[in-house]
Write a protein that holds these residues in place. Sequence first.
Motif, PDB file in Angstrom:
ATOM      1  N   THR A 228      62.074  23.647  89.262  1.00  0.00           N
ATOM      2  CA  THR A 228      61.618  24.103  87.953  1.00  0.00           C
ATOM      3  C   THR A 228      60.361  24.965  88.124  1.00  0.00           C
ATOM      4  O   THR A 228      59.484  24.660  88.931  1.00  0.00           O
ATOM      5  CB  THR A 228      61.313  22.915  87.040  1.00  0.00           C
ATOM      6  OG1 THR A 228      60.350  22.067  87.673  1.00  0.00           O
ATOM      7  CG2 THR A 228      62.577  22.109  86.764  1.00  0.00           C
ATOM      8  N   ASP A 229      60.308  26.059  87.379  1.00  0.00           N
ATOM      9  CA  ASP A 229      59.200  27.011  87.477  1.00  0.00           C
ATOM     10  C   ASP A 229      58.595  27.188  86.093  1.00  0.00           C
ATOM     11  O   ASP A 229      59.035  28.025  85.298  1.00  0.00           O
ATOM     12  CB  ASP A 229      59.719  28.343  88.022  1.00  0.00           C
ATOM     13  CG  ASP A 229      58.596  29.298  88.404  1.00  0.00           C
ATOM     14  OD1 ASP A 229      57.483  29.151  87.867  1.00  0.00           O
ATOM     15  OD2 ASP A 229      58.831  30.207  89.222  1.00  0.00           O
ATOM     16  N   ALA A 230      57.592  26.351  85.790  1.00  0.00           N
ATOM     17  CA  ALA A 230      57.001  26.369  84.458  1.00  0.00           C
ATOM     18  C   ALA A 230      56.343  27.701  84.139  1.00  0.00           C
ATOM     19  O   ALA A 230      56.355  28.161  82.984  1.00  0.00           O
ATOM     20  CB  ALA A 230      55.971  25.236  84.340  1.00  0.00           C
ATOM     21  N   ALA A 231      55.770  28.364  85.143  1.00  0.00           N
ATOM     22  CA  ALA A 231      55.059  29.617  84.906  1.00  0.00           C
ATOM     23  C   ALA A 231      55.987  30.710  84.398  1.00  0.00           C
ATOM     24  O   ALA A 231      55.564  31.614  83.666  1.00  0.00           O
ATOM     25  CB  ALA A 231      54.354  30.063  86.185  1.00  0.00           C
ATOM     26  N   ARG A 232      57.248  30.654  84.789  1.00  0.00           N
ATOM     27  CA  ARG A 232      58.196  31.691  84.382  1.00  0.00           C
ATOM     28  C   ARG A 232      59.097  31.249  83.241  1.00  0.00           C
ATOM     29  O   ARG A 232      59.970  32.010  82.811  1.00  0.00           O
ATOM     30  CB  ARG A 232      59.050  32.109  85.579  1.00  0.00           C
ATOM     31  CG  ARG A 232      58.236  32.754  86.698  1.00  0.00           C
ATOM     32  CD  ARG A 232      59.126  33.292  87.795  1.00  0.00           C
ATOM     33  NE  ARG A 232      58.339  33.941  88.842  1.00  0.00           N
ATOM     34  CZ  ARG A 232      58.873  34.538  89.895  1.00  0.00           C
ATOM     35  NH1 ARG A 232      60.202  34.541  90.045  1.00  0.00           N
ATOM     36  NH2 ARG A 232      58.116  35.122  90.793  1.00  0.00           N
ATOM     37  N   SER A 233      58.909  30.039  82.766  1.00  0.00           N
ATOM     38  CA  SER A 233      59.726  29.532  81.670  1.00  0.00           C
ATOM     39  C   SER A 233      59.113  29.948  80.334  1.00  0.00           C
ATOM     40  O   SER A 233      57.886  29.997  80.180  1.00  0.00           O
ATOM     41  CB  SER A 233      59.817  28.001  81.736  1.00  0.00           C
ATOM     42  OG  SER A 233      60.407  27.581  82.950  1.00  0.00           O
TER      43      SER A 233
ATOM     44  N   ASP B 267      56.119  16.516  92.053  1.00  0.00           N
ATOM     45  CA  ASP B 267      54.970  15.885  91.423  1.00  0.00           C
ATOM     46  C   ASP B 267      53.666  16.403  92.024  1.00  0.00           C
ATOM     47  O   ASP B 267      53.666  17.307  92.877  1.00  0.00           O
ATOM     48  CB  ASP B 267      55.067  14.360  91.516  1.00  0.00           C
ATOM     49  CG  ASP B 267      54.981  13.829  92.946  1.00  0.00           C
ATOM     50  OD1 ASP B 267      54.499  14.555  93.844  1.00  0.00           O
ATOM     51  OD2 ASP B 267      55.381  12.678  93.179  1.00  0.00           O
ATOM     52  N   GLY B 268      52.547  15.843  91.603  1.00  0.00           N
ATOM     53  CA  GLY B 268      51.241  16.315  92.037  1.00  0.00           C
ATOM     54  C   GLY B 268      50.962  16.112  93.505  1.00  0.00           C
ATOM     55  O   GLY B 268      50.052  16.738  94.057  1.00  0.00           O
ATOM     56  N   GLU B 269      51.713  15.236  94.173  1.00  0.00           N
ATOM     57  CA  GLU B 269      51.546  15.000  95.602  1.00  0.00           C
ATOM     58  C   GLU B 269      52.551  15.780  96.439  1.00  0.00           C
ATOM     59  O   GLU B 269      52.627  15.588  97.655  1.00  0.00           O
ATOM     60  CB  GLU B 269      51.667  13.505  95.902  1.00  0.00           C
ATOM     61  CG  GLU B 269      50.580  12.676  95.248  1.00  0.00           C
ATOM     62  CD  GLU B 269      50.712  11.195  95.574  1.00  0.00           C
ATOM     63  OE1 GLU B 269      51.733  10.826  96.197  1.00  0.00           O
ATOM     64  OE2 GLU B 269      49.812  10.428  95.217  1.00  0.00           O
TER      65      GLU B 269
ATOM     66  N   VAL C 233      49.047  20.282 101.414  1.00  0.00           N
ATOM     67  CA  VAL C 233      50.462  20.127 101.089  1.00  0.00           C
ATOM     68  C   VAL C 233      50.820  20.962  99.864  1.00  0.00           C
ATOM     69  O   VAL C 233      50.210  20.832  98.802  1.00  0.00           O
ATOM     70  CB  VAL C 233      50.804  18.647 100.833  1.00  0.00           C
ATOM     71  CG1 VAL C 233      52.244  18.497 100.370  1.00  0.00           C
ATOM     72  CG2 VAL C 233      50.566  17.828 102.102  1.00  0.00           C
ATOM     73  N   VAL C 234      51.820  21.834 100.029  1.00  0.00           N
ATOM     74  CA  VAL C 234      52.425  22.535  98.894  1.00  0.00           C
ATOM     75  C   VAL C 234      53.529  21.662  98.309  1.00  0.00           C
ATOM     76  O   VAL C 234      53.567  21.377  97.114  1.00  0.00           O
ATOM     77  CB  VAL C 234      52.962  23.914  99.313  1.00  0.00           C
ATOM     78  CG1 VAL C 234      53.698  24.583  98.151  1.00  0.00           C
ATOM     79  CG2 VAL C 234      51.829  24.797  99.815  1.00  0.00           C
ATOM     80  N   ASP C 235      54.456  21.243  99.148  1.00  0.00           N
ATOM     81  CA  ASP C 235      55.438  20.222  98.801  1.00  0.00           C
ATOM     82  C   ASP C 235      55.966  19.646 100.101  1.00  0.00           C
ATOM     83  O   ASP C 235      55.715  20.179 101.181  1.00  0.00           O
ATOM     84  CB  ASP C 235      56.560  20.757  97.897  1.00  0.00           C
ATOM     85  CG  ASP C 235      57.413  21.839  98.554  1.00  0.00           C
ATOM     86  OD1 ASP C 235      57.873  21.632  99.698  1.00  0.00           O
ATOM     87  OD2 ASP C 235      57.628  22.895  97.935  1.00  0.00           O
ATOM     88  N   THR C 236      56.672  18.526 100.001  1.00  0.00           N
ATOM     89  CA  THR C 236      57.179  17.846 101.194  1.00  0.00           C
ATOM     90  C   THR C 236      58.673  18.092 101.406  1.00  0.00           C
ATOM     91  O   THR C 236      59.290  17.438 102.247  1.00  0.00           O
ATOM     92  CB  THR C 236      56.923  16.334 101.103  1.00  0.00           C
ATOM     93  OG1 THR C 236      57.623  15.802  99.973  1.00  0.00           O
ATOM     94  CG2 THR C 236      55.433  16.044 100.964  1.00  0.00           C
TER      95      THR C 236
END
Length: 326
Positions: free
Chosen positions: A32-37, A110-112, A262-265
């Motif tokens: 999901t890309d909230a910035a482009r939604s 999520d945030g982590e 970390v950007v994502d895991t």
Amino acid sequence: MDAVPPRAPRRSCPVPHSPVTVIGECVADAFTDAARSGPGELALRVHPGGGPANTAVALARLGTPVRFRGRLADDVFGRLFRAQLAGSGVDLSGCVAAGEPSTLAVAQVDGEGRATYSFHAEGTADWQWSAAELDAVDPAGSVCVHTGSLALAREPGGRAIEAYLARAGAAATVSIDPNVRPLLVDPAVYRSRLPRWCALADVLRLSADDVGHLFPGEPVEAVVDRFHADGVPLVVVTLGPGGALASLNGERITVAARRVAVVDTVGAGDAFTAGLLHHLGGLGRLGGRPDRLTPAEVAEACRYAVRVAALTCAAPGPNPPWADQV
């Protein structure tokens, strides 16, 4: 429980950085890309993923010759998979041109940096392996066959892959990553089949989350001993920020995690597996049973794998590093 497929006598014939065959799925990971939604719409950013495909990409980028054996659809996602794999140097000549559509997973991070998924996977290409298709996959020349995840756990293809592993294991090191996905496959299915997988495998890599899904409340070390009792000599459990725990025939090795922004895991575990197998190949420890593998070599390979996984966490999506970046 079904009987374990018979396995031919094993030999040890390691050749550094000889080809590795990877069998399994490709999954379109849509984030999901909230910035482009905008109002009334949800934008998605799609990365080529799937545990086995991620491992194949990471191995090739590290410099191990890789033959990927997947069932690839001729749709927009299938073309994305081919571009990612081929662009990373993976041999796709043995892939099946599938008539079914590609698998889609919609992820929210999520945030982590941890992702949760919803899957769109019914009737898709990845799980439809037939015995005839796998009979055409010649294991000759590969020092290692790696598989796992949903392609091994879902039917009808999972049983066909198990039978293939029983044949390939006569000369190749067999590596399995269960990559438990409880939204698609009941953990009870994995539990019932893991004894068979451990009897087939030389290397079993799974995450602490996998252990928690499979055996809630049991200590990780007790679960590792269970896997050894079922026949697998090398078990590695990745612990996220806790590093990794490896066990070679019951002898424990711990490796610390690497600090990284970390950007994502996503894909980190798959990248760890690739780093582990790549380094073992460089040591000449792939090909047949790992009878000559030492705890010091396992520790060395895990430290390298931790670096590969950390660099993957520093990039968005399953985007493992190239050799000169490690």
